[in-house]
Write a protein that holds these residues in place. Sequence first.
Motif, PDB file in Angstrom:
ATOM      1  N   ALA A  52       0.831  -1.206   0.000  1.00 52.06           N
ATOM      2  CA  ALA A  52       0.000   0.000   0.000  1.00 52.06           C
ATOM      3  C   ALA A  52       0.869   1.262   0.000  1.00 52.06           C
ATOM      4  O   ALA A  52       0.561   2.247  -0.689  1.00 52.06           O
ATOM      5  CB  ALA A  52      -0.936  -0.006   1.214  1.00 52.06           C
ATOM      6  N   LEU A  53       1.957   1.246   0.762  1.00 50.18           N
ATOM      7  CA  LEU A  53       2.880   2.384   0.757  1.00 50.18           C
ATOM      8  C   LEU A  53       3.517   2.564  -0.617  1.00 50.18           C
ATOM      9  O   LEU A  53       3.693   3.688  -1.098  1.00 50.18           O
ATOM     10  CB  LEU A  53       3.967   2.177   1.826  1.00 50.18           C
ATOM     11  N   MET A  54       3.851   1.447  -1.265  1.00 54.24           N
ATOM     12  CA  MET A  54       4.391   1.524  -2.621  1.00 54.24           C
ATOM     13  C   MET A  54       3.356   2.119  -3.575  1.00 54.24           C
ATOM     14  O   MET A  54       3.683   2.978  -4.408  1.00 54.24           O
ATOM     15  CB  MET A  54       4.802   0.126  -3.101  1.00 54.24           C
ATOM     16  N   ALA A  55       2.110   1.678  -3.464  1.00 55.61           N
ATOM     17  CA  ALA A  55       1.050   2.181  -4.345  1.00 55.61           C
ATOM     18  C   ALA A  55       0.834   3.673  -4.152  1.00 55.61           C
ATOM     19  O   ALA A  55       0.446   4.380  -5.098  1.00 55.61           O
ATOM     20  CB  ALA A  55      -0.247   1.414  -4.084  1.00 55.61           C
ATOM     21  N   TRP A  56       1.078   4.180  -2.939  1.00 57.43           N
ATOM     22  CA  TRP A  56       0.956   5.615  -2.681  1.00 57.43           C
ATOM     23  C   TRP A  56       2.166   6.382  -3.215  1.00 57.43           C
ATOM     24  O   TRP A  56       2.025   7.439  -3.843  1.00 57.43           O
ATOM     25  CB  TRP A  56       0.817   5.877  -1.183  1.00 57.43           C
ATOM     26  N   ALA A  57       3.363   5.863  -2.990  1.00 59.03           N
ATOM     27  CA  ALA A  57       4.574   6.626  -3.283  1.00 59.03           C
ATOM     28  C   ALA A  57       5.026   6.507  -4.735  1.00 59.03           C
ATOM     29  O   ALA A  57       5.530   7.490  -5.309  1.00 59.03           O
ATOM     30  CB  ALA A  57       5.708   6.167  -2.357  1.00 59.03           C
TER      31      ALA A  57
END
Length: 482
Positions: free
Chosen positions: A179-184
């Motif tokens: 999820a952090l990857m999908a945001w960043a």
Amino acid sequence: MQNVLPAPGKTGTNTLNIRTLHWAGFSGIVVLVLVTSGIPLPSVLVVALGVLGIGILVLSWLGIGRLAAALPERRLHWIAVSWCAPLLAARPLFSGDIHSYLAQGVIAAKGFDTYLVGPAEALGPDSPVTLAVSHYWRDTPAPYGPAFVAMARSIAHIAGENLVPTVLLHRLAGLIGIALMAWAIPRLARRVGVPPSIALWLAVLNPLVLWHIVAGVHNDGIMVGLMVAGLELVLMGASRTGAARPALITAGVIAVSAAANIKIVAVAGLLFVGVDLFRRATPAGRVAVALGLPAGFAAVTVAISLGSGLGFGWVRVLSGVSGQVHSWMAPTNELGFLVGGIGKIFGLDLTDGAIKVFSLIGAILGLAVGARLLWLTYREKLHPLYAAGLTFAAMLVLGPVVQPWYLLWTVALLAVSLTTGKARWILAGVSAVFAVMLPPANGGVVSLILGYLIAVVLLGGTLVLLKRKGHLPEITLRKSRT
């Protein structure tokens, strides 16, 4: 700049193509989950059907990549969620590292120093937890930083020695990383001028994420997620003024430092971004960057090490633990094996010595490459994210240990910084090869060879049949200048 766009009048066709590829990939994942679920099947059939499912997903992913530039980010998010969902119910696949995570968490929960003792000494050689750990790692201390061991300890307090809840909780941590990857990832891509949808496709939908973060339950997911989110926060802060600037940069340093306290390699991202900030700063600002970033990393590390009660023993075991097993994928080890094989012809045992020599040469070359990339970043010849991604690639080529999931370190940063379609497809091709490299189930050599051959025949035959029937998605593309 060249973007890949659907041809005029083909929007409906491409929508159908994406839907077909999406659910074809989903079906491949379901096949993989089912055949590895424990259903009584001959091992050769488990390998064959498992590899078939893997191949279907990889081909579907590559097909989506041909249309990714025209897809909205939310569509790619939906595909990622649907592809991850079946794997949440899968057995741990492609690796048994989750058993080591369980052991390290239980060891820490019992009050032992995970950086001094291994599972056999702390839990006993006959403990079910110890016996589940690969024999290579039963006598070795934890090779991970205190942030991860503290997380594993918390999970052990909840799940005890039970594998199923341990797997689910570690998978939850991996999903947080995704999820952090999908945001960043889209935000970092925009900073470099890379289409965010393509970066999402290459980094987040990558089969290596599915196989080794979700199914394989590796801690690289939460590490990479924290790293890229932290880098985005640092760069976001660098572009702001006022109170938001130091607040965002501090938050970013904390996130990347936490990632490095899982696996120390994450600090490379902060190093390259720091050099870029230093280059662009005023003289007074350069002093702040040169002192502030290292001090921030040190403060976070000390806080995690002391706050968790785990201390600094992890620094002592940073080198040596993972290198105790000679990784067959590491080029430096392959050279050592080659010299060892030649030595055996003459009755000499040279393998271990040769591997040590080549590993040392690899380390020296790696430092030289890293230093050169830092200098090029400082001279504004390379974007810091691209240079950091190349540094991770150098670690893979020159390091003593290589695993397929390690490729995600470099994929995450190169996905947002490669500016040509050719370079992206090379990275996608490497990812595809790594994605099919490990079999989905253990078996003898004969079972593995036959299983892969059967899978290739089945997959190839299916593609030929679908092509003849006209059922393969037609991907019509044109190049548009912008």
